[in-house]
Design an enzyme around this catalytic site. Sequence first.
Site, PDB file in Angstrom:
ATOM      1  N   GLY A 196       0.778  -1.242   0.000  1.00 51.73           N
ATOM      2  CA  GLY A 196       0.000   0.000   0.000  1.00 51.73           C
ATOM      3  C   GLY A 196       0.802   1.279   0.000  1.00 51.73           C
ATOM      4  O   GLY A 196       0.277   2.332  -0.338  1.00 51.73           O
ATOM      5  N   ASP A 306      -5.205   7.113   4.265  1.00 51.64           N
ATOM      6  CA  ASP A 306      -4.658   5.803   4.639  1.00 51.64           C
ATOM      7  C   ASP A 306      -5.477   5.160   5.748  1.00 51.64           C
ATOM      8  O   ASP A 306      -4.925   4.564   6.661  1.00 51.64           O
ATOM      9  CB  ASP A 306      -3.176   5.924   5.057  1.00 51.64           C
ATOM     10  CG  ASP A 306      -2.527   4.563   5.300  1.00 51.64           C
ATOM     11  OD1 ASP A 306      -2.886   3.611   4.595  1.00 51.64           O
ATOM     12  OD2 ASP A 306      -1.681   4.459   6.197  1.00 51.64           O
ATOM     13  N   ASP A 308      -7.545   2.653   5.344  1.00 52.84           N
ATOM     14  CA  ASP A 308      -7.513   1.192   5.211  1.00 52.84           C
ATOM     15  C   ASP A 308      -8.876   0.545   5.502  1.00 52.84           C
ATOM     16  O   ASP A 308      -9.822   1.194   5.919  1.00 52.84           O
ATOM     17  CB  ASP A 308      -6.499   0.562   6.187  1.00 52.84           C
ATOM     18  CG  ASP A 308      -5.152   0.280   5.541  1.00 52.84           C
ATOM     19  OD1 ASP A 308      -4.995   0.569   4.349  1.00 52.84           O
ATOM     20  OD2 ASP A 308      -4.275  -0.264   6.230  1.00 52.84           O
ATOM     21  N   ARG A 333      -9.858   1.962  11.009  1.00 50.64           N
ATOM     22  CA  ARG A 333      -8.921   3.048  11.333  1.00 50.64           C
ATOM     23  C   ARG A 333      -9.605   4.410  11.175  1.00 50.64           C
ATOM     24  O   ARG A 333      -9.176   5.396  11.769  1.00 50.64           O
ATOM     25  CB  ARG A 333      -7.682   2.962  10.422  1.00 50.64           C
ATOM     26  CG  ARG A 333      -6.766   1.783  10.750  1.00 50.64           C
ATOM     27  CD  ARG A 333      -5.288   2.173  10.883  1.00 50.64           C
ATOM     28  NE  ARG A 333      -4.700   2.748   9.703  1.00 50.64           N
ATOM     29  CZ  ARG A 333      -4.141   2.055   8.728  1.00 50.64           C
ATOM     30  NH1 ARG A 333      -4.097   0.748   8.776  1.00 50.64           N
ATOM     31  NH2 ARG A 333      -3.605   2.670   7.693  1.00 50.64           N
TER      32      ARG A 333
END
Lengths: 561, 113
Positions: A196, A306, A308, A333
């Site tokens: 990623g 980010d 996720d 997250r």
Amino acid sequence: MNPSRPLPALLPAALAACLFAAPAVHAQTAAELAADQDTPGDVLTSGMGYGQQRFSPLRQIDTRTVSRLVPVWNMSTNNMLGDEAQPLVHEGVMYYTTGKSTYAINALTGRMLWKHELDYGPDIGRAALSGQVNRGPALLDGRLFRTTLDAHVIALDAKTGKELWKSKSADYTKGYSMSVAPLVANGILITGIGCGEHGGRGYLEGWDPATGRQLWRRYTVPAPGEAGSETWPATDAWTRGGGPAWLTGSYDPALDLVYWGVGNASPWNAQDRKGDNLYTASVLAMRPKTGELVWHYQFTPNDTFDYDGNNELVHADVTVDGKRRKVLMQANRNGYLYVLDRANGALLAANAFTKTTWADRIDLVTGRPVESAALKRMRETGEQITVAPSAFGGKNWNPMSFSPNTGLLYANVLDNEWDYKPAKQPYEAGAPFIAMEAKWRFDPKAGGTLKALDPVTGKAKWQHPWTIANFSGTLATAGDVVFTGTMEGEFLAFNAKNGEKLWSFQTGSGIVSQPITWEHGGRQYVTVASGIGTVYLYFAGDERLATIPPGGSLWTFALTP
Amino acid sequence: MSTTSRTTRRGLLAAGLLSLSAIVGGASADDTAPPTPADAGRRLYSSHCSRCHGPNMVTPGTVAYDLRRFPEDQKPRFVLSVLGGRGAMPAWNGILDAEAIDALWAYVLTRGR
């Protein structure tokens, strides 16, 4: 597995196990894997059961007796780079992995039986940006499976450690790496890739456990013309679109569905990839035999922080709006706790479990986040904003547990935000690719909180504050004890009902791992790895951790007679 | 290190900062001033090095080397470490060229300030 599931659901798996099990030794079968949660003499799956509740029916160690918990043995893991794996236990043998080593250990004495060492090139750390770690092995029919930092999957003879096969998944010099604990579901060995932060294109793979032959690969970012490709721009952005799958999925044998979280879109900055960017930041429900996609749900469309969707997916029977549902839960997250119907992916609840300012709420009708005014402004103008949570997330990878006794989830929640500004960065194969500038903001006095969360409301029934952000998994038991560790190395027991701190023990390093409990000869044991690591140690710039020595070891505890 | 750590903590609290904060990430900003080697090094550091050595080189310094105390007169050692790797640090040979490593060295000499 949920203890309340009727036994007949297991019969097809049991039959398959009889037909295909290797007869030479008493090897753990598919039926034993499916019954893992209800058979506490063994720990055979990542998550202590296919439903990943990390809950044990053992009750010898309870809120009253836990004060008599003492170490039984300790073994060094010869590892300075973070011990994050969940051990497995089978017939008195414990199996454990680090980034480079695999160990079989006499579970009662702590003496090593065999070891297997991997050898990596000097450039290996470039691919494994978030840590040169491994999250644990898998077992089936006398074979022990693990993944490697240079993106291979290997099988070892569980009795001797002899390598049986080794299959290459990807070219690690292009930024592909593996740390995932494999999942064995319906006879198929399943792994996911990490990529990623390097502009990779993520995928899941099915392997033949006996031979290591690749059976299928499902990309998490569709190619042009495939379903979902309409959510990407008509450029080559999809070729480096991310969608890693680096944490172990769960499995429902009755539905024959594997659930796997998919990570961030790449690069983090979303300006050059307009659209929802399926299937990044999503959960996929797939057939283990073929990798066929049955349903999906996307947590964060066009993820730019980010956030996720990799975090563990926990199964339970939960009452939502007066109706008992078989659900899948994820503390994402992005700061929201999602409850989905695991038969069809319908969103049942999604409430914030920590401070979230990127969205105002999740719309239960559309299933989509209602983005905050600040995020909308940043998307429009590219200006810097302060937003919660940061990429560290409301909760990072370290798994939560669920107690059917209390109906609560036990999670180490992070309290943080960041200043974030999109930026330009050219893609370069093998180099980190994130395209943003940012500043972390952790409160130095309150970096995180252990929370006992109601899955449906996201509210904490009780909570325990941490000074330094906590990256340890939790373990819940029928003795109403919740175990967890801290960055500073304490291993702790809490009362699952009210959060009272019952017991603690100082280990040799920080704890960033996944505690387990198991039983042998009528005695209950608790095992945890100590060995500081994680992206927080390296990337947060928290100098207070200077006094926490690195270096991994396994600790096993039991009650004094 | 423990002395340094305590000093830093006192410093943070004395300054009344509410946040444990530091710069992360990696990208080329659209600056108008001509970039110095240290500026270029800072950006490279952010994208390639900060993930392990910490934002602005701020690190507990236990697993990752604390670059703020890298001896100023040992550039050849720095170059060797970056190219060939050292311990858990990966070899960057083939990704970072001599010019990039010079820029990183210029940034390391700023001590992140």
